[in-house]
Scaffold this active site. Sequence first.
Site, PDB file in Angstrom:
ATOM      1  CG  ASP A 243      -2.124   0.947   0.990  1.00 36.96           C
ATOM      2  OD1 ASP A 243      -2.040   1.812   0.086  1.00 36.96           O
ATOM      3  OD2 ASP A 243      -3.134   0.831   1.712  1.00 36.96           O
TER       4      ASP A 243
HETATM    5  C1  BGC Z   1      -4.987   3.345   0.158  1.00 39.99           C
HETATM    6  C2  BGC Z   1      -5.029   2.382  -1.026  1.00 39.99           C
HETATM    7  C3  BGC Z   1      -4.827   3.132  -2.298  1.00 39.99           C
HETATM    8  C4  BGC Z   1      -3.505   3.875  -2.232  1.00 39.99           C
HETATM    9  C5  BGC Z   1      -3.211   4.678  -3.479  1.00 39.99           C
HETATM   10  C6  BGC Z   1      -3.746   4.223   0.132  1.00 39.99           C
HETATM   11  O1  BGC Z   1      -3.867   5.240   1.061  1.00 39.99           O
HETATM   12  O2  BGC Z   1      -5.031   2.625   1.366  1.00 39.99           O
HETATM   13  O3  BGC Z   1      -6.263   1.719  -1.056  1.00 39.99           O
HETATM   14  O4  BGC Z   1      -4.876   2.263  -3.393  1.00 39.99           O
HETATM   15  O5  BGC Z   1      -3.545   4.784  -1.140  1.00 39.99           O
HETATM   16  O6  BGC Z   1      -4.106   5.730  -3.579  1.00 39.99           O
END
Ligand code: BGC
Length: 841
Positions: A243
């Site tokens: 993530d």
């Molecule tokens: C989220 C993800 C997301 C990523 C990119 C993170 O803060 O938890 O679900 O895909 O950001 O935006």
Amino acid sequence: MPLSDPVTIATTTAETSGTPVPLDLSALLGRLSLEQKVRLLTGGHFWSLHEEPTIGLRRIVMSDGPAGVRGELWDERDPSVNIPSPTAVAASWDPRLVEELGSLLAYEARRKGVDVVLAPTVNLHRSPYGGRHFECLSEDPLLTSSIGAALVIGLQAQGVAATVKHFAANDSETDRLSVDVQVDERTLRELYLAPFESLVRDAGAWSVMAAYNGVNGFTMTESPLLQTVLREEWGFDGVTMTDWYAGRSTQAAGRAGLDLMMPGPTGPWREALVAAVRAGEVAEADVDEKVIRILRLALRVGALACGPASQQAAEWSTSQSSELVRRSAAAGFVLLHNDTVEGAPVLPLHASGLGRVAVIGPNARQARYLGGGSALVFPPATVSPLEGIGTALGADVEVTYSAGARGQDRVTAASPASLSTPDGESGILVEFCGAEGEVLGTDRRLGSAFNWNNAFNGVDPAQLTTITLRTSLTADTQGDYRIGVSGVGQFTLHLDEELAFDTLLELPAHADPVESLMRPPQEWSAVALDQGQSVDISLTHVVKDREPGQDLIVALQLVADCIVEDDEAAIGRAVREAERSDVAIVVVGTTEEVESEGFDRRDLTLPGRQDELVRRVAAVCPRTVVVVNAGAPVLMPWQGEVAATLLTWFPGQEFGAALADVLLGVVEPGGRLPTTWPAAEGPALPTTVPEAGKLLYDEGLHIGYRRFLRDGVEPAFWFGHGLGYTQWSWDAASVSEPDEQGDVDVVVRVSNVGQHRGRELVQIYLSRADSRLERPVRWLAGHRWIDAPTGTTHEVVVTLPWRAFAHWDIDAHMWAVETGRFTVEVGRSAGDIILRAPVDL
Ligand code: BGC
């Protein structure tokens, strides 16, 4: 793209760490130095990977997400089709419809140059307090799996990778970056890992995202589960990425089954990983395995010159995509109850009998189409409930609007329609300035929410010192205006060249970084304006210093609203309108202050005085229909006082059109609850607040309906509940002998005994008396829709795979089926079982 494609893939395979690899990928790998290989393992930018010309690898582009594909730009000039949010999609219980949505997302991805979509989110609705509840599908692992798998299949059939996230147990937001979830082995397998297993094994997902949190002592980007379960047991051959910014170490992550650190270009691998390999702390074979996986993904999405080009996703015209979004929104609307008023159910409404309709509620005009956080996209256009109902009822019915009560205290983004640049054009003039205040570049924007990601209309981020927004706001109504900013950092506001404020806005201590996007602090200044009067606005933001090499990300909103009257006066006006009307449609809901990524909910109450609004309207109008525009459960203390309640979730850009379709009976409300709707807050709802850094999943297997059943607590509405516009009789159910694999067919006969053609969802649960194991009272094992004209009887067959009967054996560490008698329970919801039949295994 099939991996056996003879043009692109050699038929012989080599072995790397036990995984079969097409030989040509190994050959590509062999042409890379250690530095080149390691470079591929960290993003090149925020949304993309590095290219590697030596082997003909172009940039692979990624984008969120579940409610639409945003693309690399987060800007109103690059809009995205906004489909219903995941709880709405899951409420359809319809994998075929979801596959269609997947293929629309694939087309959107290709249109925006995206190879990898960061969806679906298959964490579970462990607790309705979870801030990202709207972005997850269901409280049930089977429903989550069947809907999530359909999205993966729909996307990947068009050559666009799906990313199953967030692996694993990222079911709430509080302290999500550090919390360590404590969950026992059986619960982890049967609930939280089960959807990942299904999407990887059965749907063949090409990528997985490792979560921020930890599970049982390991942060997920270093967890042994990545290697032992995901890669080895499930045979996952795709890419596991972090993530965003979840990568925490060079060596532990390097040795774990993690392949890609996102975003880039900074991060804990790069030179440090090269050094760790040279020092013998991380095996080069581990690096090779990661690179092969990235190359395999590249091959699948068409990013390698020696492989096939990216597949052209089937095209969707604007009208086709609007039609699907509208249809799928209605397919997820859940009609909770529909009372009889003067001898007939209040819904559907019959336009011919209506003279005057009062549309009421804050969300009727300022609806929520999607939830906050990384799932956010800019739709090209939206249809509000007020617009949708007004258009559908036409000129013969008088439709009035009153907001009734405010849903939120925050000042909302300034309405672009009221803004004009110093040159008199509509919108906002943005000036990007250097250290001496010199204007390095300008841009004209038609929206008032800004998210710049290292791209400032050609201005070099390294030179950028301040950003100034210049616009003039013209009052469309007389009242007290609040004008200001939402954001983090130093801001100076001038109104008609007078200094209004010069302030530093900071996030509260320990806030999640995403709060700077979704719920940043605000500062505003009050100004009284007559209708048609204008005020010149100049807002300057000082861009903060950043670490060298890091992308410059700036997010802020120009906010402005007008308080025309206080809540008491507004509720009074709404009640007077309702009193004079044949029907009152009250659209209530949550706001981005309540439901968003980055924080959990504190309570389940509708914000502001919305409950009071509903009650006071219902007291004067017997035909009061309440429309709940929330992505997750809210308390509805006025149940029993209103004629009908319809849940719409966050239904996407066609909200109002779909709502009118359902209210007027053009289509049935198609949804059934994907999550139990509690009647009150209390112990049946697990906390999301960790203690001493740990969040105990001590309810074990009993989340959602399983918990309510075990504790004998009656919720407001059970998982699976939802009404259509016709009636059904459930006639019989029978069960076949298990076949060789242990699969069982359940045959259910139902009749449409109502007045309309309709759809009914056959839900099959299992239960087990006299088990030697602790078990849920019942658990979902299968589901299938019936579509039938009135007066007809139909039989459906639902096959229950052996896994529906299996439990995770914690001694043998494998799936096992307890022999003996199970009961097949057939019904309309987890709390409404109508037919039963035994089955012996
Ligand atoms: C989220 C993800 C997301 C990523 C990119 C993170 O803060 O938890 O679900 O895909 O950001 O935006």
